[in-house]
Design a protein around this motif. Structure first.
Motif, PDB file in Angstrom:
ATOM      1  N   UNK A 202       0.863  -1.181   0.000  1.00 43.01           N
ATOM      2  CA  UNK A 202       0.000   0.000   0.000  1.00 43.01           C
ATOM      3  C   UNK A 202       0.897   1.227   0.000  1.00 43.01           C
ATOM      4  N   UNK A 203       0.659   2.158  -0.904  1.00 43.20           N
ATOM      5  CA  UNK A 203       1.427   3.392  -1.001  1.00 43.20           C
ATOM      6  C   UNK A 203       0.600   4.514  -0.384  1.00 43.20           C
ATOM      7  N   UNK A 204       1.165   5.178   0.614  1.00 41.55           N
ATOM      8  CA  UNK A 204       0.542   6.341   1.246  1.00 41.55           C
ATOM      9  C   UNK A 204       1.299   7.573   0.752  1.00 41.55           C
ATOM     10  N   UNK A 205       0.645   8.357  -0.077  1.00 40.43           N
ATOM     11  CA  UNK A 205       1.299   9.524  -0.679  1.00 40.43           C
ATOM     12  C   UNK A 205       1.286  10.699   0.289  1.00 40.43           C
ATOM     13  N   UNK A 206       2.460  11.252   0.523  1.00 39.50           N
ATOM     14  CA  UNK A 206       2.616  12.443   1.363  1.00 39.50           C
ATOM     15  C   UNK A 206       2.705  13.655   0.436  1.00 39.50           C
ATOM     16  N   UNK A 207       1.722  14.542   0.415  1.00 40.93           N
ATOM     17  CA  UNK A 207       1.784  15.687  -0.502  1.00 40.93           C
ATOM     18  C   UNK A 207       2.888  16.651  -0.103  1.00 40.93           C
ATOM     19  N   UNK A 208       3.533  17.215  -1.107  1.00 34.93           N
ATOM     20  CA  UNK A 208       4.620  18.164  -0.874  1.00 34.93           C
ATOM     21  C   UNK A 208       4.221  19.580  -1.248  1.00 34.93           C
ATOM     22  N   UNK A 209       3.022  19.774  -1.792  1.00 34.23           N
ATOM     23  CA  UNK A 209       2.624  21.120  -2.173  1.00 34.23           C
ATOM     24  C   UNK A 209       3.103  21.468  -3.576  1.00 34.23           C
ATOM     25  N   UNK A 210       2.325  22.257  -4.263  1.00 34.64           N
ATOM     26  CA  UNK A 210       2.694  22.653  -5.618  1.00 34.64           C
ATOM     27  C   UNK A 210       3.806  23.691  -5.591  1.00 34.64           C
ATOM     28  N   UNK A 211       4.702  23.649  -6.583  1.00 38.31           N
ATOM     29  CA  UNK A 211       5.732  24.687  -6.657  1.00 38.31           C
ATOM     30  C   UNK A 211       5.108  26.058  -6.895  1.00 38.31           C
ATOM     31  N   UNK A 212       5.770  27.072  -6.370  1.00 38.56           N
ATOM     32  CA  UNK A 212       5.285  28.443  -6.544  1.00 38.56           C
ATOM     33  C   UNK A 212       5.474  28.882  -7.988  1.00 38.56           C
ATOM     34  N   UNK A 213       4.441  29.463  -8.558  1.00 37.29           N
ATOM     35  CA  UNK A 213       4.449  29.910  -9.960  1.00 37.29           C
ATOM     36  C   UNK A 213       4.139  31.391  -9.985  1.00 37.29           C
ATOM     37  N   UNK A 214       4.957  32.132 -10.703  1.00 39.61           N
ATOM     38  CA  UNK A 214       4.716  33.559 -10.865  1.00 39.61           C
ATOM     39  C   UNK A 214       3.510  33.771 -11.767  1.00 39.61           C
ATOM     40  N   UNK A 215       2.582  34.634 -11.376  1.00 41.20           N
ATOM     41  CA  UNK A 215       1.413  34.873 -12.242  1.00 41.20           C
ATOM     42  C   UNK A 215       1.816  35.502 -13.564  1.00 41.20           C
ATOM     43  N   UNK A 216       1.280  34.932 -14.651  1.00 39.86           N
ATOM     44  CA  UNK A 216       1.583  35.438 -15.982  1.00 39.86           C
ATOM     45  C   UNK A 216       2.820  34.861 -16.616  1.00 39.86           C
ATOM     46  N   UNK A 217       3.550  34.001 -15.914  1.00 40.92           N
ATOM     47  CA  UNK A 217       4.769  33.403 -16.461  1.00 40.92           C
ATOM     48  C   UNK A 217       4.386  32.107 -17.165  1.00 40.92           C
ATOM     49  N   UNK A 218       4.489  32.076 -18.475  1.00 39.44           N
ATOM     50  CA  UNK A 218       4.082  30.911 -19.253  1.00 39.44           C
ATOM     51  C   UNK A 218       5.030  29.737 -19.041  1.00 39.44           C
ATOM     52  N   UNK A 219       6.327  30.022 -18.872  1.00 37.35           N
ATOM     53  CA  UNK A 219       7.302  28.933 -18.679  1.00 37.35           C
ATOM     54  C   UNK A 219       7.020  28.218 -17.361  1.00 37.35           C
ATOM     55  N   UNK A 220       6.730  28.992 -16.287  1.00 40.26           N
ATOM     56  CA  UNK A 220       6.401  28.356 -15.012  1.00 40.26           C
ATOM     57  C   UNK A 220       5.102  27.563 -15.105  1.00 40.26           C
ATOM     58  N   UNK A 221       4.144  28.045 -15.867  1.00 38.57           N
ATOM     59  CA  UNK A 221       2.885  27.328 -16.026  1.00 38.57           C
ATOM     60  C   UNK A 221       3.092  25.997 -16.736  1.00 38.57           C
ATOM     61  N   UNK A 222       3.934  26.001 -17.759  1.00 37.47           N
ATOM     62  CA  UNK A 222       4.232  24.747 -18.467  1.00 37.47           C
ATOM     63  C   UNK A 222       4.977  23.783 -17.550  1.00 37.47           C
ATOM     64  N   UNK A 223       5.925  24.311 -16.777  1.00 34.69           N
ATOM     65  CA  UNK A 223       6.661  23.457 -15.849  1.00 34.69           C
ATOM     66  C   UNK A 223       5.739  22.854 -14.796  1.00 34.69           C
ATOM     67  N   UNK A 224       4.757  23.629 -14.322  1.00 36.57           N
ATOM     68  CA  UNK A 224       3.821  23.105 -13.342  1.00 36.57           C
ATOM     69  C   UNK A 224       2.960  21.994 -13.943  1.00 36.57           C
ATOM     70  N   UNK A 225       2.549  22.150 -15.203  1.00 37.64           N
ATOM     71  CA  UNK A 225       1.768  21.080 -15.837  1.00 37.64           C
ATOM     72  C   UNK A 225       2.599  19.817 -16.003  1.00 37.64           C
ATOM     73  N   UNK A 226       3.867  19.968 -16.352  1.00 35.72           N
ATOM     74  CA  UNK A 226       4.746  18.800 -16.464  1.00 35.72           C
ATOM     75  C   UNK A 226       4.931  18.132 -15.100  1.00 35.72           C
ATOM     76  N   UNK A 227       5.005  18.945 -14.064  1.00 37.38           N
ATOM     77  CA  UNK A 227       5.160  18.393 -12.708  1.00 37.38           C
ATOM     78  C   UNK A 227       3.942  17.574 -12.337  1.00 37.38           C
ATOM     79  N   UNK A 228       2.744  18.095 -12.625  1.00 38.85           N
ATOM     80  CA  UNK A 228       1.519  17.346 -12.344  1.00 38.85           C
ATOM     81  C   UNK A 228       1.457  16.065 -13.180  1.00 38.85           C
TER      82      UNK A 228
END
Length: 532
Positions: free
Chosen positions: A463-489
């Motif tokens: 059984x795997x119990x996932x411990x959430x680490x929280x989403x990385x902080x993304x600057x509003x309006x930054x497209x590169x950070x938004x793409x990186x966040x989608x890849x992370x998810x």
């Protein structure tokens, strides 16, 4: 003086005296303190009590009851006196706050590495007296005024008398007692330091440089003892640090520093709330509290069967016997104990950008909560910590096993220096046959998938119990950070899908909530494994 001004003066004095007598009578009628100082002629030594005095009356402030004293003023403002930090109630509090602030600065600067000087050296009072004497002597020489030497003679005489009259100790050392050496997160610890000496000493001035994971909350200084109250902030095996105590002589002119090391303490994590204990399909042949599908000598009735000669008559199920016209016996389920192994992912420690929670801290809190739940049901629990170094502990039962498991992982933060590209190999002895393995992991490192794959290959239910680490902080309006966040998810979802594809259930644990909320879906059916 003419008769008219003299008569006017006498009449004015009589009016003032009459006014004073009326005020005295009014004050006595009201039960207040008599007015003692009023304008009027000088009274003779044999004047009666309550007669007017030679000085004008001074207005006294009103006394009001308050939380800090009869005047309701902590600093003495409005009482006609200058505030003093030595005599007022704020004196000890200010001194303790000053010591705590100085110790906090020393803690931020780091633990001292060089030992203190073992010799007596001048104190602050000596330096002040020497400064006054030196300035006065230089001024006398520069200006040619001999009377300035009197300013230098006073401090010099005080220094000479204090130096010849002090019985300074030749032996100074300190010993400490920490109570307790083991505690949970957030609990206070008391440190008592006793200064031993063979002469006369003055005041003590301590400075504490504490290690990580603990914080100083209060300081109390006595004649020969110093008491510190330290709070444990995070779990782990921490070095408390050291305390430097400046011991002054009886005259307060010289001081000597004594250092004492406080040693280490074990801070245990606060276990998360957990009561549910899912069990695998197969259980070892050992008596316990988990019911099985096999017939045994438990207490849970699972059915009835025909009577066999030699069985106890009190097990007869009379309703079925009457209905079937044949003796029927209650059939009980066998009760077995379970084996569980807690597998902790300590490959990395991630901190949530929003809440500041540490994934390693939450991993151990959830793991200790589940461990305590199984041990309360008399099951056996083992431990495997996968990180820079592999730590494991064979399965055991009892309250002692809980503390053994926690103590074995208190130093996992020190294993970060041991990093490797390949996942460590798990020893077979750490995973008993048919033992249910709980893997607490943030699913952030690809190497943990290799470890879980090896556990699955051994045939243990997982059984795997996932411990959430929280989403990385993304600057509003930054497209590169938004793409990186989608890849992370997408990467994390791919890891979950890979586990579910192999039949491994993934439960998501939310920090701050009970672990039972994540494990409740696993109670629908027993967890199966493979064949070893």
């Amino acid at each position: 003086m003419s008769p008219e001004p003299a008569a006017d003066q006498r009449r004015a004095d009589q009016r003032r005296a009459e006014r004073a007598r009326r005020l005295v009578a009014q004050s006595a009628a009201l039960g207040a303190r008599p007015v003692r100082r009023l304008a009027g002629p000088a009274s003779s030594p044999t004047a009666p009590a309550g007669s007017p005095g030679p000085y004008p009356a001074r207005k006294r402030p009103a006394r009001t009851a308050g939380p800090t004293g009869p005047t309701g003023n902590r600093s003495g403002a409005g009482t006609g006196r200058r505030p003093s930090g030595r005599t007022g109630p704020q004196g000890p509090e200010r001194a303790a706050a000053r010591l705590v602030a100085r110790s906090t600065r020393a803690t931020l600067a780091g633990l001292p590495t060089t030992p203190p000087s073992p010799y007596w050296r001048p104190g602050e009072r000596t330096l002040r007296l020497l400064t006054v004497a030196t300035v006065a002597a230089v001024a006398a020489l520069a200006t040619g005024h001999p009377w300035l030497l009197a300013l230098a003679a006073g401090p010099a005489v005080l220094l000479t008398l204090a130096a010849t009259g002090n019985d300074r100790p030749s032996r100074l050392d300190a010993e400490n007692t920490v109570t307790p050496r083991r505690c949970l997160e957030g609990e206070p610890m008391t440190v008592r330091i006793t200064v031993r000496h063979d002469g006369r000493i003055g005041r003590l001035d301590p400075t504490a440089a504490l290690g990580p994971g603990v914080a100083l909350t209060a300081v109390t200084v006595g004649a020969t003892e110093v008491d510190l109250v330290v709070r444990a902030e995070r779990w782990g095996r921490w070095t408390l640090g050291s305390v430097d105590i400046d011991v002054y002589d009886a005259g307060g002119l010289a001081r000597r520093t004594v250092r004492t090391d406080l040693g280490t303490v074990d801070v245990f994590p606060e276990p998360s709330a957990a009561r549910l204990t899912p069990i695998p399909v197969r259980l070892p042949e050992r008596l316990g509290e988990h019911t099985t599908a096999h017939e045994g000598t438990g207490v849970e009735v699972v059915g009835v069967r025909p009577y066999v000669p030699g069985e106890r008559q009190r097990r007869i199920h009379w309703p079925s016997t009457t209905r079937r016209d044949a003796v029927q016996i209650n059939q009980f389920a066998a009760e077995r104990a379970a084996d569980a192994v807690v597998l902790m992912d300590t490959l990395a420690d991630f901190r949530d950008a929003a809440t500041g929670r540490s994934s390693l801290d939450e991993t151990l809190r959830a793991a200790t909560g589940l461990t305590r739940a199984y041990l309360r049901r008399h099951d056996r629990v083992g431990l495997v910590a996968v990180g820079g170094k592999l730590r494991w502990l064979t399965a055991g039962s009892g309250e002692r096993q809980f503390y053994r498991m926690v103590e074995s992982v208190l130093e996992v933060r020190q294993d970060r220096g041991y990093r490797g590209l390949l996942a460590p190999r798990l020893p077979v002895a750490a995973l008993p046959r048919h033992a249910l393995v709980y893997a607490f992991t943030p699913l952030a490192d690809q190497r943990i998938l290799d470890v879980l794959g090896r556990v699955r290959d051994l045939g243990n239910p997982l059984v795997v119990v996932e411990i959430p680490v929280g989403e990385p902080a993304v600057e509003p309006g930054d497209e590169i950070d938004a793409v990186a966040l989608r890849l992370w998810h997408a990467e994390r979802e791919a890891m979950r899908s890979a586990l579910r594809a192999r039949g491994v259930p993934v439960a998501r644990y939310t920090p701050g909530e009970a672990l039972d909320l994540a494990l409740a879906p696993l109670l629908r059916r027993r967890i199966g494994g493979g064949a070893r």
